[in-house]
Design an enzyme around this catalytic site. Sequence first.
Site, short mmCIF file in Angstrom:
data_model
loop_
_atom_site.label_atom_id
_atom_site.label_comp_id
_atom_site.label_asym_id
_atom_site.label_seq_id
_atom_site.Cartn_x
_atom_site.Cartn_y
_atom_site.Cartn_z
N CYS A 189 -1.98 4.97 -5.31
CA CYS A 189 -2.74 4.12 -4.42
C CYS A 189 -2.83 2.78 -5.13
O CYS A 189 -3.10 2.74 -6.34
CB CYS A 189 -4.14 4.69 -4.15
SG CYS A 189 -5.21 3.55 -3.25
N THR A 239 0.86 -1.17 0.00
CA THR A 239 0.00 0.00 0.00
C THR A 239 0.90 1.23 0.00
O THR A 239 1.98 1.20 0.60
CB THR A 239 -0.91 0.03 1.24
OG1 THR A 239 -1.44 1.35 1.43
CG2 THR A 239 -0.16 -0.36 2.51
#
Length: 231
Positions: free
Chosen positions: A196, A83
Site C-alpha cells: 500500500c 496506489t
Amino acid sequence: MKTIGVLGGMSWESTQTYYRLLNQGVQARLGGLHSAKVVLYSVDFAEIETLQHQGDWDAAGDMLATAARSVEAAGADFLLIGTNTMHKVATHIEAAVQIPLLHIADATAQALQRDGIDRVGLLGTRFTMEQAFYRERLDSHGIEVLVPDEEQRTTIHDVIYQELCLGRINDASKQQYLHVVNSLTERGAQGVILGCTEIGLLIQQADTGTPLFDTTELHAAQAVEYALKDH
C-alpha cells in the site's frame, strides 16, 4: 525526457511521496536544475473509497479511466496509478488510453527477482491482500505470496484507512505492523512487500531485519528509468 502521467490522490499522503521521488530521481540522474516532467490528476479519495467498500469496482474504474484520458490529453507519455489497490482496475484504465501503463506489481516483482526472492509476505489493504488481482500478477513472475491471518489483515487495513491516509503516524500501529512482518518471516517469507503506498510512511527498512520492498519507491524508480531511457 518523457512526461510521466500520475493518477494520484489515493491518498494524497502517498502522492506527495511519488512527486518527491520522481523529481529526486530525475535530478540524481541528470543533475543541475533538472526535474521530472509530470502530469498529475489527483482525485477526491472519498469518492473512490466509497466505491471500494461498496464493491463497485466498475464505477471506480470508469472514474479513473476518465482521469487517465485527461492525463493523456495533457501530454503524458505513459501512466502510473499511484496506489496498489486500484490496480484491480488496471486493465479498465489501460483500455481507455493509448499510452503505456507501468504496473506497480511488475516493478515490485522485478526488485524481488533481482534480490533472489521468490517467497514474500504482502501487506496492503484488505482488497490487495485478499483478492486475486495482485497476488496473481506476482505469481505470474514466479513469486509465491503469503498474507497475514484474518485478525492481522483487519489491523493492517484499518490502520491504512483510519490513520495513514489521514497523515496520522501512530507508534502503537507501527509496532503492530512490525509484529506482522515478524510473523510473516517466521512463516517463511524472505521479504515483505509494503503493498500500500502509504505503509512506507509508517515503517522503514531501519525498523526491521526483514527485507522490505516499498512499492511507492519501486514504482517511482521504474517511472524515472522509463522516462529517461532514451534521454
